[in-house]
Motif scaffolding. Structure first.
Motif, PDB file in Angstrom:
ATOM      1  N   CYS A  24       1.318  -1.261   0.232  1.00  0.00           N
ATOM      2  CA  CYS A  24      -0.070  -0.017  -0.209  1.00  0.00           C
ATOM      3  C   CYS A  24       0.691   1.269  -0.414  1.00  0.00           C
ATOM      4  CB  CYS A  24      -0.676   0.138   1.655  1.00  0.00           C
ATOM      5  SG  CYS A  24      -2.334   1.456   1.607  1.00  0.00           S
ATOM      6  N   SER A  26       0.088   3.810   1.158  1.00  0.00           N
ATOM      7  CA  SER A  26      -0.241   5.024   1.680  1.00  0.00           C
ATOM      8  C   SER A  26      -0.029   4.460   3.099  1.00  0.00           C
ATOM      9  CB  SER A  26      -1.870   4.934   1.286  1.00  0.00           C
ATOM     10  OG  SER A  26      -2.493   5.659   2.834  1.00  0.00           O
ATOM     11  N   CYS A  27       0.388   3.371   3.645  1.00  0.00           N
ATOM     12  CA  CYS A  27       0.353   2.676   4.797  1.00  0.00           C
ATOM     13  C   CYS A  27       1.546   2.376   5.167  1.00  0.00           C
ATOM     14  CB  CYS A  27      -0.781   2.773   5.183  1.00  0.00           C
ATOM     15  SG  CYS A  27      -2.021   0.827   5.407  1.00  0.00           S
ATOM     16  N   SER A  60      -7.311   0.551  -1.884  1.00  0.00           N
ATOM     17  CA  SER A  60      -6.509  -0.323  -0.542  1.00  0.00           C
ATOM     18  C   SER A  60      -7.115  -0.937   0.071  1.00  0.00           C
ATOM     19  CB  SER A  60      -4.902   0.189  -0.311  1.00  0.00           C
ATOM     20  OG  SER A  60      -4.654   1.153   0.213  1.00  0.00           O
ATOM     21  N   CYS A  62      -6.207  -2.169   2.587  1.00  0.00           N
ATOM     22  CA  CYS A  62      -5.913  -2.238   4.317  1.00  0.00           C
ATOM     23  C   CYS A  62      -5.950  -0.925   4.729  1.00  0.00           C
ATOM     24  CB  CYS A  62      -4.593  -1.711   4.408  1.00  0.00           C
ATOM     25  SG  CYS A  62      -4.002  -1.089   2.761  1.00  0.00           S
ATOM     26  N   CYS A  63      -6.416   0.036   3.963  1.00  0.00           N
ATOM     27  CA  CYS A  63      -7.029   1.311   5.185  1.00  0.00           C
ATOM     28  C   CYS A  63      -7.660   1.867   4.246  1.00  0.00           C
ATOM     29  CB  CYS A  63      -5.366   1.993   5.107  1.00  0.00           C
ATOM     30  SG  CYS A  63      -4.566   2.361   4.010  1.00  0.00           S
TER      31      CYS A  63
HETATM   32 ZN   LIG Z   1      -3.018   0.834   3.174  1.00  0.00          ZN
END
Ligand SMILES: [Zn+2]
Ligand SMILES: [Zn+2]
Length: 126
Positions: A24, A26-27, A60, A62-63
């Protein structure tokens, strides 16, 4: 009014496919992305006549962050050409990762604080 339901314009969102084994942006977690396409359409008698303004996004898992990618990359991914993934040029539209972040002291990238090693450069973080 007579025209209601006969002529129509709108925006449609379609889930295309899931892309696994991605990091990801982002995270920094290992995740999968959902490829989504949106487009505007014009319909007549409930039949879509034409569409325009196609846009591709990645969400994504995940987040839940949202990324935009170019039309060309999106079309390639839609056709299953995953070779474009290695060189993907995506930009974050919505960053939803609220979790703790670390800045890697070696490469300067943002990394999830639960990581022991930087997923970008592999250095030990703690
Ligand atoms: Zn993420
Ligand atoms: Zn690093």
């Amino acid at each position: 009014m007579f025209f209601i339901g006969i002529f129509g314009m709108g925006t449609k969102e379609v889930d295309i496919r899931t892309i696994n084994n991605m990091i990801c942006k982002s995270c920094g977690r290992m995740t999968s992305y959902k490829l989504v396409k949106t487009y505007n359409y014009f319909q007549l008698f409930f039949i879509p006549i034409f569409r325009w303004g196609e846009k591709y996004y990645l969400v994504s898992k995940c987040c839940g962050s949202l990324f935009e990618l170019s039309e060309e990359e999106g079309q390639n991914l839609e056709k299953g050409k995953d070779s474009v993934l290695s060189n993907l040029n995506i930009t974050i539209v919505e960053d939803k990762s609220q979790c703790g972040k670390l800045i890697c002291h070696s490469c300067g990238k943002e990394v999830d604080e639960s990581f022991e090693f930087c997923p970008y450069c592999g250095i030990k973080l703690k």
